[in-house]
Motif scaffolding. Structure first.
Motif, PDB file in Angstrom:
ATOM      1  N   HIS A   1      32.149  56.832  28.871  1.00 31.54           N
ATOM      2  CA  HIS A   1      31.916  55.683  27.979  1.00 31.54           C
ATOM      3  C   HIS A   1      30.567  55.046  28.298  1.00 31.54           C
ATOM      4  CE1 HIS A   1      33.503  52.356  25.345  1.00 31.54           C
ATOM      5  NE2 HIS A   1      32.377  51.853  25.823  1.00 31.54           N
ATOM      6  N   ILE A   2      29.564  55.387  27.498  1.00 29.35           N
ATOM      7  CA  ILE A   2      28.226  54.829  27.740  1.00 29.35           C
ATOM      8  C   ILE A   2      27.575  54.540  26.388  1.00 29.35           C
ATOM      9  CG2 ILE A   2      27.208  57.163  27.933  1.00 29.35           C
ATOM     10  CD1 ILE A   2      25.370  55.931  30.180  1.00 29.35           C
ATOM     11  N   HIS A   3      26.651  53.574  26.363  1.00 29.82           N
ATOM     12  CA  HIS A   3      25.981  53.159  25.111  1.00 29.82           C
ATOM     13  C   HIS A   3      24.471  53.432  25.227  1.00 29.82           C
ATOM     14  CE1 HIS A   3      29.304  50.804  23.189  1.00 29.82           C
ATOM     15  NE2 HIS A   3      29.708  50.616  24.443  1.00 29.82           N
ATOM     16  N   PRO A   4      24.040  54.689  25.115  1.00 30.60           N
ATOM     17  CA  PRO A   4      22.626  54.994  25.410  1.00 30.60           C
ATOM     18  C   PRO A   4      21.640  54.538  24.350  1.00 30.60           C
ATOM     19  CG  PRO A   4      23.757  56.967  24.676  1.00 30.60           C
ATOM     20  CD  PRO A   4      24.808  55.904  24.812  1.00 30.60           C
ATOM     21  N   ASP A   5      22.110  54.278  23.121  1.00 24.97           N
ATOM     22  CA  ASP A   5      21.144  53.822  22.106  1.00 24.97           C
ATOM     23  C   ASP A   5      20.728  52.374  22.342  1.00 24.97           C
ATOM     24  OD1 ASP A   5      23.879  53.206  21.413  1.00 24.97           O
ATOM     25  OD2 ASP A   5      23.151  52.458  19.488  1.00 24.97           O
ATOM     26  N   LYS A   6      21.504  51.648  23.159  1.00 26.82           N
ATOM     27  CA  LYS A   6      21.189  50.242  23.422  1.00 26.82           C
ATOM     28  C   LYS A   6      20.261  50.065  24.621  1.00 26.82           C
ATOM     29  CE  LYS A   6      25.944  48.755  22.214  1.00 26.82           C
ATOM     30  NZ  LYS A   6      25.779  48.265  20.850  1.00 26.82           N
ATOM     31  N   THR A   7      20.129  51.101  25.460  1.00 27.54           N
ATOM     32  CA  THR A   7      19.493  50.900  26.764  1.00 27.54           C
ATOM     33  C   THR A   7      17.990  50.667  26.655  1.00 27.54           C
ATOM     34  OG1 THR A   7      19.377  51.752  29.030  1.00 27.54           O
ATOM     35  CG2 THR A   7      18.948  53.325  27.257  1.00 27.54           C
ATOM     36  N   THR A   8      17.446  49.979  27.644  1.00 27.75           N
ATOM     37  CA  THR A   8      15.985  49.860  27.772  1.00 27.75           C
ATOM     38  C   THR A   8      15.515  50.687  28.973  1.00 27.75           C
ATOM     39  OG1 THR A   8      16.171  47.927  29.208  1.00 27.75           O
ATOM     40  CG2 THR A   8      15.990  47.507  26.844  1.00 27.75           C
ATOM     41  N   TRP A   9      16.365  51.559  29.469  1.00 27.00           N
ATOM     42  CA  TRP A   9      16.086  52.305  30.702  1.00 27.00           C
ATOM     43  C   TRP A   9      14.697  52.957  30.651  1.00 27.00           C
ATOM     44  CZ3 TRP A   9      18.853  51.967  34.966  1.00 27.00           C
ATOM     45  CH2 TRP A   9      18.567  52.853  36.004  1.00 27.00           C
ATOM     46  N   GLY A  10      13.937  52.789  31.712  1.00 26.73           N
ATOM     47  CA  GLY A  10      12.622  53.430  31.788  1.00 26.73           C
ATOM     48  C   GLY A  10      11.550  52.697  30.998  1.00 26.73           C
ATOM     49  N   HIS A  11      11.912  51.582  30.380  1.00 30.36           N
ATOM     50  CA  HIS A  11      10.939  50.877  29.545  1.00 30.36           C
ATOM     51  C   HIS A  11      10.888  49.397  29.930  1.00 30.36           C
ATOM     52  CE1 HIS A  11       9.979  54.417  27.222  1.00 30.36           C
ATOM     53  NE2 HIS A  11      11.225  54.756  27.457  1.00 30.36           N
ATOM     54  N   VAL A  50      14.790  55.368  20.274  1.00 30.44           N
ATOM     55  CA  VAL A  50      16.131  55.633  20.817  1.00 30.44           C
ATOM     56  C   VAL A  50      16.096  56.904  21.663  1.00 30.44           C
ATOM     57  CG1 VAL A  50      18.508  56.229  20.198  1.00 30.44           C
ATOM     58  CG2 VAL A  50      17.295  54.471  18.905  1.00 30.44           C
ATOM     59  N   ALA A  51      15.446  57.952  21.159  1.00 25.41           N
ATOM     60  CA  ALA A  51      15.421  59.223  21.898  1.00 25.41           C
ATOM     61  C   ALA A  51      14.725  59.058  23.245  1.00 25.41           C
ATOM     62  CB  ALA A  51      14.731  60.297  21.066  1.00 25.41           C
ATOM     63  N   GLU A  52      13.659  58.264  23.296  1.00 27.86           N
ATOM     64  CA  GLU A  52      12.950  58.058  24.574  1.00 27.86           C
ATOM     65  C   GLU A  52      13.825  57.295  25.564  1.00 27.86           C
ATOM     66  OE1 GLU A  52       8.253  57.616  23.405  1.00 27.86           O
ATOM     67  OE2 GLU A  52       9.600  56.011  22.783  1.00 27.86           O
ATOM     68  N   ARG A  53      14.428  56.214  25.081  1.00 22.79           N
ATOM     69  CA  ARG A  53      15.224  55.372  25.989  1.00 22.79           C
ATOM     70  C   ARG A  53      16.486  56.101  26.430  1.00 22.79           C
ATOM     71  NH1 ARG A  53      17.186  51.652  23.164  1.00 22.79           N
ATOM     72  NH2 ARG A  53      16.282  52.022  21.108  1.00 22.79           N
ATOM     73  N   ALA A  54      17.206  56.704  25.476  1.00 26.84           N
ATOM     74  CA  ALA A  54      18.430  57.434  25.825  1.00 26.84           C
ATOM     75  C   ALA A  54      18.100  58.619  26.718  1.00 26.84           C
ATOM     76  CB  ALA A  54      19.134  57.904  24.551  1.00 26.84           C
ATOM     77  N   GLY A  55      16.977  59.294  26.429  1.00 25.31           N
ATOM     78  CA  GLY A  55      16.585  60.456  27.229  1.00 25.31           C
ATOM     79  C   GLY A  55      16.273  60.070  28.663  1.00 25.31           C
ATOM     80  N   ALA A  56      15.605  58.930  28.844  1.00 23.43           N
ATOM     81  CA  ALA A  56      15.284  58.479  30.209  1.00 23.43           C
ATOM     82  C   ALA A  56      16.573  58.214  30.991  1.00 23.43           C
ATOM     83  CB  ALA A  56      14.423  57.215  30.151  1.00 23.43           C
ATOM     84  N   LEU A  57      17.559  57.649  30.311  1.00 24.17           N
ATOM     85  CA  LEU A  57      18.836  57.374  30.991  1.00 24.17           C
ATOM     86  C   LEU A  57      19.593  58.681  31.277  1.00 24.17           C
ATOM     87  CD1 LEU A  57      20.761  55.265  32.126  1.00 24.17           C
ATOM     88  CD2 LEU A  57      21.666  54.928  29.810  1.00 24.17           C
ATOM     89  N   MET A  58      19.531  59.624  30.345  1.00 22.17           N
ATOM     90  CA  MET A  58      20.162  60.929  30.594  1.00 22.17           C
ATOM     91  C   MET A  58      19.565  61.577  31.849  1.00 22.17           C
ATOM     92  SD  MET A  58      20.331  62.634  26.790  1.00 22.17           S
ATOM     93  CE  MET A  58      21.181  61.759  25.465  1.00 22.17           C
ATOM     94  N   ASP A  59      18.232  61.582  31.957  1.00 21.65           N
ATOM     95  CA  ASP A  59      17.581  62.213  33.113  1.00 21.65           C
ATOM     96  C   ASP A  59      18.052  61.572  34.411  1.00 21.65           C
ATOM     97  OD1 ASP A  59      16.184  63.918  31.462  1.00 21.65           O
ATOM     98  OD2 ASP A  59      14.309  62.761  31.533  1.00 21.65           O
ATOM     99  N   GLU A 113      18.899  63.890  19.411  1.00 20.26           N
ATOM    100  CA  GLU A 113      17.602  64.526  19.722  1.00 20.26           C
ATOM    101  C   GLU A 113      17.397  64.577  21.246  1.00 20.26           C
ATOM    102  OE1 GLU A 113      14.249  62.455  17.931  1.00 20.26           O
ATOM    103  OE2 GLU A 113      12.906  63.288  19.462  1.00 20.26           O
ATOM    104  N   ALA A 114      17.665  63.470  21.915  1.00 15.45           N
ATOM    105  CA  ALA A 114      17.503  63.436  23.377  1.00 15.45           C
ATOM    106  C   ALA A 114      18.459  64.428  24.041  1.00 15.45           C
ATOM    107  CB  ALA A 114      17.753  62.016  23.891  1.00 15.45           C
ATOM    108  N   ALA A 115      19.676  64.519  23.519  1.00 17.87           N
ATOM    109  CA  ALA A 115      20.672  65.420  24.113  1.00 17.87           C
ATOM    110  C   ALA A 115      20.287  66.887  23.891  1.00 17.87           C
ATOM    111  CB  ALA A 115      22.054  65.134  23.527  1.00 17.87           C
ATOM    112  N   GLU A 116      19.765  67.193  22.698  1.00 15.66           N
ATOM    113  CA  GLU A 116      19.367  68.583  22.403  1.00 15.66           C
ATOM    114  C   GLU A 116      18.281  69.036  23.370  1.00 15.66           C
ATOM    115  OE1 GLU A 116      20.273  71.147  20.305  1.00 15.66           O
ATOM    116  OE2 GLU A 116      22.059  69.914  20.164  1.00 15.66           O
ATOM    117  N   ALA A 117      17.364  68.118  23.690  1.00 14.76           N
ATOM    118  CA  ALA A 117      16.275  68.476  24.603  1.00 14.76           C
ATOM    119  C   ALA A 117      16.797  68.687  26.026  1.00 14.76           C
ATOM    120  CB  ALA A 117      15.207  67.379  24.588  1.00 14.76           C
ATOM    121  N   HIS A 167      20.923  60.044  15.350  1.00  9.03           N
ATOM    122  CA  HIS A 167      19.878  61.077  15.363  1.00  9.03           C
ATOM    123  C   HIS A 167      19.065  61.003  16.655  1.00  9.03           C
ATOM    124  CE1 HIS A 167      19.936  60.964  10.665  1.00  9.03           C
ATOM    125  NE2 HIS A 167      20.915  61.703  11.160  1.00  9.03           N
ATOM    126  N   GLY A 168      18.732  59.795  17.097  1.00  6.84           N
ATOM    127  CA  GLY A 168      17.917  59.638  18.307  1.00  6.84           C
ATOM    128  C   GLY A 168      18.628  60.131  19.559  1.00  6.84           C
TER     129      GLY A 168
END
Ligand SMILES: Nc1ccnc(=O)[nH]1
Length: 382
Positions: free
Chosen positions: A49-59, A88-97, A127-131, A123-124
């Motif tokens: 249970h996570i909300h990655p489209d809301k995060t500011t992680w890495g920014h 969204v893809a940048e922020r969610a991707g940073a949190l995924m990493d 996109e981060a998950a596909e990468a 979509h964002g």
């Protein structure tokens, strides 16, 4: 055949052949040897249970304004999002990493869908998950954060999202936010029946109002797999445990700040499927969180007052096995045949790892080392 032996690890060496743990007596030729430095192997945890489209992680750091009700939090978020410059893809991707480097193998991501946003958030995150397909499994829940019945157009967008990156249909406080239990559930279960998608419903509503909604969701959840997230009303009330255990309903808990937390011992003993998640991470709702599920198991243990090694281990099991079961992933018990998705941590025992929450020395996915000492490795050509 691709074969790796992880040696000098506890509780025992792990031979991995073609992405799965194998019987160590059958070691193929050309097996690559990885020295685990005496570390402890644990099944990789799952963030259910996570909300990655809301995060500011890495920014940029976001300063939050006071909010005391769910509605104030929701309204504050709409304003805060308008000021976010990273995608969204940048922020969610940073949190995924970051989560992957801390050992997480899979996410169930709740992603806001509303007429205001369209499907841009879905979509964002997709996109981060596909990468990062080689690093993390990501399920997306189309989440009606701004309301479902009260925001016309949302249900149609949620249905469309299933063809555009989402996997699960979300819900939000049928009574507390939408004011219509049956109307809200008619839409959700209608969508589930038409599309075959499972449901995951946020339920913050407390007390009898919350319990009445849990009863009705369990009653309807015959052909559909349903998760109730947070379920604060079940923190103290045990009278629905047997009903839940016999139903198609699972629960997630996030062990956040002052929010009620679901009791691991009683729910597990009753046979209710319980998983854990980060919830919001460094977003307009909260400055806290980091996507680290070893740290989340610690918070769950702390909040549920775990003392014995068994109680501490049970909290890790919620993060690892509960999450895997909830997402429909194979369970990892580190035995022959299991997926080779594990972490190596510097800890004497699982109980100590839950208390110390170490960064993994190695993160292994499908037998490949993908992170070392809390840092992602460059993608190795295979
Ligand atoms: N805990 C929550 C985080 C984000 N959205 C919600 O509705 N609830």
């Amino acid at each position: 055949m691709d074969s790796v032996l992880f040696t000098n690890i506890r509780p025992h060496d792990l031979l991995v052949v073609d992405g799965r743990i194998a019987d160590p007596s059958t070691r193929p030729e050309n097996t690559v040897i990885v020295d685990g430095g005496g570390a402890l192997a644990l099944p990789a945890p799952v963030d259910a249970h996570i909300h990655p489209d809301k995060t500011t992680w890495g920014h940029t750091w976001l300063s939050r304004t006071p909010a005391s009700t769910l509605r104030e939090l929701i309204e504050g978020e709409v304003k805060a999002r308008a000021g976010m410059t990273a995608s969204v893809a940048e922020r969610a991707g940073a949190l995924m990493d970051s989560a992957v480097a801390r050992g997480t193998r899979a996410w169930r991501a709740h992603v806001d869908v509303a007429p205001e946003y369209g499907l841009a958030n879905v979509h964002g995150v997709r996109e981060a998950a596909e990468a990062r397909r080689h690093l993390l499994d990501v399920q997306i829940v189309a989440f009606p954060q701004l309301g479902l019945l009260t925001r016309p157009g949302t249900a149609e967008l949620m249905e469309r999202s299933l063809g555009e990156g989402a996997d699960v249909i979300g819900g939000l406080d049928p009574l507390g936010i939408d004011g219509d239990l049956h109307g809200h559930l008619d839409v959700l279960f209608g969508l589930a029946e038409r599309t075959g998608a499972p449901l995951d419903i946020h339920l913050h509503d407390g007390g009898e109002q919350g319990l009445a909604q849990v009863r009705e969701i369990a009653r309807r959840a015959t052909g559909t797999r349903v998760t109730i997230s947070h379920a604060f009303c079940l923190a103290e009330a045990r009278e629905l445990d047997d009903l839940l255990a016999e139903s198609n309903v699972a629960l997630t808990t996030c062990a956040l700040g002052a929010d009620p937390v679901l009791p691991v011992g009683p729910l597990t003993a009753a046979g209710v499927l319980l998983a854990a998640g980060s919830d919001g991470v460094r977003d307009p709702w909260t400055p806290f969180g980091d996507g680290d599920m070893i740290a989340r198991a610690h918070l769950l243990a702390y909040r549920t007052d775990a003392r014995t090694d068994e109680e501490l281990a049970a909290c890790y099991a919620v993060a690892a096995h509960g999450g895997a079961a909830l997402l429909g992933l194979e369970r990892v018990d580190l035995k022959a045949g299991d997926p080779a998705d594990f972490v190596l941590v510097p800890a004497a025992s699982l109980a100590e790892a839950v208390v110390d929450r170490p960064a993994p020395l190695l993160v292994v996915r499908g037998g490949a080392v993908i992170a070392r000492e809390g840092r992602l490795l460059e993608r190795s050509p295979r």
